[in-house]
Design an enzyme around this catalytic site. Sequence first.
Site, short mmCIF file in Angstrom:
data_model
loop_
_atom_site.label_atom_id
_atom_site.label_comp_id
_atom_site.label_asym_id
_atom_site.label_seq_id
_atom_site.Cartn_x
_atom_site.Cartn_y
_atom_site.Cartn_z
N CYS A 2 2.14 -8.04 13.39
CA CYS A 2 2.41 -9.40 13.86
C CYS A 2 1.24 -10.31 13.48
CB CYS A 2 2.57 -9.41 15.38
SG CYS A 2 3.74 -8.21 15.99
N LYS A 593 3.25 -8.04 4.32
CA LYS A 593 2.08 -7.99 3.43
C LYS A 593 1.11 -6.91 3.85
CE LYS A 593 -0.45 -9.40 0.04
NZ LYS A 593 0.01 -9.04 -1.31
C1 BG6 Z 1 2.49 -2.70 2.11
C2 BG6 Z 1 2.70 -3.91 1.23
O1 BG6 Z 1 2.87 -2.99 3.41
O2 BG6 Z 1 1.13 -2.32 2.10
C3 BG6 Z 1 2.37 -3.50 -0.18
O3 BG6 Z 1 4.04 -4.35 1.32
C4 BG6 Z 1 0.94 -2.99 -0.24
O4 BG6 Z 1 2.51 -4.61 -1.05
C5 BG6 Z 1 0.69 -1.89 0.80
O5 BG6 Z 1 0.68 -2.47 -1.52
C6 BG6 Z 1 -0.81 -1.59 0.91
O6 BG6 Z 1 -1.44 -2.78 1.32
P1 BG6 Z 1 -3.05 -2.89 1.15
O7 BG6 Z 1 -3.39 -4.19 1.81
O8 BG6 Z 1 -3.63 -1.71 1.86
O9 BG6 Z 1 -3.34 -2.87 -0.31
#
Ligand code: BG6
Length: 598
Positions: A2, A593
């Site tokens: 969130c 994200k």
């Molecule tokens: C996911 C995202 O939740 O987390 C992906 O949708 C991302 O795009 C993955 O690659 C890992 O995120 P981070 O911030 O650890 O690189």
Amino acid sequence: MCGIFGIVFQKEHEDLGRIMVQAAYSLTYRGYDSVGCAAISTEGRIDLRKDIGRVEEVDGKYGLSGMRGIRGLVQLRWATFGVPAQRNSQPHLDCDGDLVGAHNGNVINTISLREQFSEEGHTIRGENDGEIIVHAVERHFDRLSDLPGAIMAAVGDLKGDYAYVISHQAENAIYAVKMGSSLYLGVGEGFVCVSSDLPSILELTSNIVTIRDGEFLRFSWDQYQLFDIHSGQPIERRPERSPHTKESAHKGGHAHFMIKEIREQPEKVANLLHFLEESAELPRFTEALRKAGRLFLVGSGTSYHACLVGSYYFNKLAGLAAIPVPAGAMVEQYGDSLRPDDVLLCVSQSGETKDVINVLNYCERRRLGQALAFVNVLGSTLSMRSRNFLPLVCDLEISVPATKTFTNQLVLFLAVANALAGGGKVNLQAIPGLIEDTLAQTEPRIRQLAQELLPVNDFYFLGYGLTHGIAYEGALKTKEVVYNHCEGAYSSEFKHGPLAIVYPGYPVIFISTVEDAEMVSSHINEVSCRRGRVITVAPPQPLLEKYSSDFIALPVEDYFHVPIAATIPLQLLAYYMSVGRGIDPDFPRNISKTLTVD
Ligand code: BG6
């Protein structure tokens, strides 16, 4: 996962509602099942409006933008505890309505606490863990009549990773707590604010104070005070001007953040290379890698795919064995065998992915392995808790599908491998130009291909050796923003079963280097002789071109540049197919994200 936001002004602000809605939009990528705003007047009247639905829907229904007050709390929810429903939307009130709070994260003992607090006579209105936090603070506040003391005591009740904001109607201040989820503090002219992420603060001020796990703070319109949440000791920490810019949080004239971030890759790679030229960090980082007993490359999603490619760079350039592991699998697969001299290179653009933080927690608890990191967001949990980190220098990446941060992860792996090999083995400076050329030379054909493939709902991406991680990444991009069922695989594996899927016209996208052409061309033949549609992404090479229905030529010659260049047309393909299907590539359904939940 969130998003929360809190702000305090010097006096009633007629724009409070608009500012809260602006923050809500900025946090939308973190959660969109429901949204809520609490505006508190100078007299302490709490105006709470919340419901399921997107920001524009709830604003239209409840007039969030028109809310007035001297302080405000906002929460965007991505449902974990409690179905999307108004009663589970945040912020939440305590039993008698004089405390209001909202959280981001996961209180894993929510169910037992709900039962306990109900037995104690609390009025629990829903199933959401954010509400439990408010009641946990309330029960200690009723005993202590001291909000800081209640917040410190509530830590003993709450298990999990979370960050929250809470405010009492009688005190023109907001309290904020960071226990495992992201939280940033912004100090502006005539206001102070906190948020789960930087973009929502950068809209208002660039003066940022880093908050660390295990800290809480009280802030009013013109001051803030940090405390250690266990000892209550005050902590002095001054604001610093954020290196990230507000512009990165805007589309800059592009239709979507995703295409903006694809196009700015040459510039972001150049920024990273400039950083590395002057960085004293790189030698320290490579020194730590050289001393590693074993080296694990740990990441999730797109970041894990960068680890796949990074393991080939380390092996082929520096003769260093590196084991790529999905962050969520690391503890189960290698936890019991970890040794103190093992090194875990954690790769994460947000620096907040729970699967990665869990690995950090495990290593710290067992005092095994040392964590290094590639991370984009400065001030994130991973950037603060890793022994040493190298930044991706991408500025903020807003679109949920990772693009520029993936490319800079590849470049960072290549630069570190090159440094480990003594330097001068790869031409890094050429990379921004080759990305520029690849964008220019492949985009027209990719746009056509996206239209041709629009009706197709599933296809395979195949890579070999250095490029197999790119096959996985190309498949993930298409899954994320086109909602297709696509798979990435090692091309030599395709004949062991998946080849059965191929029918005349079935698309298989191959990624290859020139050096692997002989091997890959045999895999291409396995598909083309069954009249599958072979689309090959590679530098020009007769064998590969001869047996491909479509050949997307990469303007690169250096073997080590191929994975970086090959990613570009695959990002563009996913983007144009997404737009062609009327999907918003920046905020695809079901995913977000940064996932700060298990
Ligand atoms: C996911 C995202 O939740 O987390 C992906 O949708 C991302 O795009 C993955 O690659 C890992 O995120 P981070 O911030 O650890 O690189």
